[in-house]
Design a protein around this motif. Structure first.
Motif, mmCIF file in Angstrom:
data_model
loop_
_atom_site.group_PDB
_atom_site.id
_atom_site.type_symbol
_atom_site.label_atom_id
_atom_site.label_comp_id
_atom_site.label_asym_id
_atom_site.label_seq_id
_atom_site.Cartn_x
_atom_site.Cartn_y
_atom_site.Cartn_z
ATOM 1 N N PRO A 32 1.293 -5.612 5.373
ATOM 2 C CA PRO A 32 1.540 -4.030 5.586
ATOM 3 C C PRO A 32 0.913 -3.963 7.083
ATOM 4 O O PRO A 32 0.031 -4.692 7.485
ATOM 5 C CB PRO A 32 0.546 -3.467 4.531
ATOM 6 N N ILE A 33 1.410 -2.901 7.532
ATOM 7 C CA ILE A 33 0.859 -2.222 8.861
ATOM 8 C C ILE A 33 0.310 -0.907 8.426
ATOM 9 O O ILE A 33 0.433 -0.248 7.399
ATOM 10 C CB ILE A 33 2.000 -2.254 9.654
ATOM 11 N N LEU A 34 -0.366 -0.195 9.587
ATOM 12 C CA LEU A 34 -0.763 0.976 9.466
ATOM 13 C C LEU A 34 -0.274 1.920 10.228
ATOM 14 O O LEU A 34 0.395 1.763 11.476
ATOM 15 C CB LEU A 34 -2.414 0.984 9.789
ATOM 16 N N THR A 82 -1.698 8.439 11.167
ATOM 17 C CA THR A 82 -2.577 8.768 9.851
ATOM 18 C C THR A 82 -3.506 7.769 9.381
ATOM 19 O O THR A 82 -4.355 8.023 8.625
ATOM 20 C CB THR A 82 -1.657 9.326 8.966
ATOM 21 N N GLY A 83 -3.248 6.466 10.040
ATOM 22 C CA GLY A 83 -3.766 5.404 9.187
ATOM 23 C C GLY A 83 -3.674 4.807 7.959
ATOM 24 O O GLY A 83 -3.855 4.066 7.286
ATOM 25 N N ASN A 84 -2.598 5.667 7.252
ATOM 26 C CA ASN A 84 -1.999 5.320 6.030
ATOM 27 C C ASN A 84 -1.240 4.025 6.171
ATOM 28 O O ASN A 84 -0.794 3.501 7.026
ATOM 29 C CB ASN A 84 -0.840 6.418 5.462
ATOM 30 N N GLU A 119 4.874 4.598 2.344
ATOM 31 C CA GLU A 119 3.483 4.907 2.902
ATOM 32 C C GLU A 119 2.479 5.466 2.049
ATOM 33 O O GLU A 119 2.805 6.286 1.230
ATOM 34 C CB GLU A 119 3.823 5.853 4.289
ATOM 35 N N VAL A 120 1.349 4.662 2.116
ATOM 36 C CA VAL A 120 0.524 4.976 1.030
ATOM 37 C C VAL A 120 -0.857 5.427 1.527
ATOM 38 O O VAL A 120 -1.426 4.724 2.444
ATOM 39 C CB VAL A 120 0.005 3.927 0.071
ATOM 40 N N ASN A 121 -1.400 6.787 1.136
ATOM 41 C CA ASN A 121 -2.941 7.014 1.806
ATOM 42 C C ASN A 121 -3.848 6.100 0.999
ATOM 43 O O ASN A 121 -4.078 6.182 -0.354
ATOM 44 C CB ASN A 121 -3.029 8.607 1.267
ATOM 45 N N LEU A 122 -4.868 5.453 1.889
ATOM 46 C CA LEU A 122 -5.594 4.469 1.314
ATOM 47 C C LEU A 122 -6.567 5.239 0.713
ATOM 48 O O LEU A 122 -7.412 4.608 -0.187
ATOM 49 C CB LEU A 122 -5.948 3.680 2.668
#
Length: 111
Positions: free
Chosen positions: A17-19, A23-25, A37-40
């Motif tokens: 996975p990449i960021l 947003t850093g998601n 795209e997932v919010n960590l």
């Protein structure tokens, strides 16, 4: 003779996975072949795009061919670009995916 057009499932361990650079998601491809795209911090999925159905439609309309399967996700990358909207510069994220596809070039109907 019949061809079943269903997405080929891949192992989630086949791709790192990449960021999202803004947003850093987390951006990844799910085992069901959806770009996500997932919010960590909340574990909520913000975006989920099924790749197989999206690509099938594009390949059929642009190349008159049939997508049989996605064999492998080779690489995923994300970058930021600037877009001018009403004299205002906006930052946007672009995601690129390199895929190994199996396509049937169909010149006449299958019987």
């Amino acid at each position: 003779f019949e061809i079943a057009l269903q997405p080929k499932r891949i192992s989630s361990t086949t791709l790192t996975p990449i960021l999202n650079p803004l947003t850093g998601n987390l951006i990844t491809i799910s085992p069901s072949l959806s770009l996500q795209e997932v919010n960590l911090s909340t574990s909520q999925t913000h975006i989920s795009i099924p790749l197989f159905s999206s690509l099938s439609k594009k390949i059929a309309s642009q190349y008159n061919a049939t997508l049989l399967s996605i064999q492998k996700v080779v690489k995923i990358a994300a970058g930021v670009h600037h877009q001018q909207v009403s004299q205002k510069s906006t930052k946007r994220v672009r995601v690129a995916i390199i895929l190994d596809l199996r396509i049937l070039n169909q010149t006449s109907p299958l019987k």
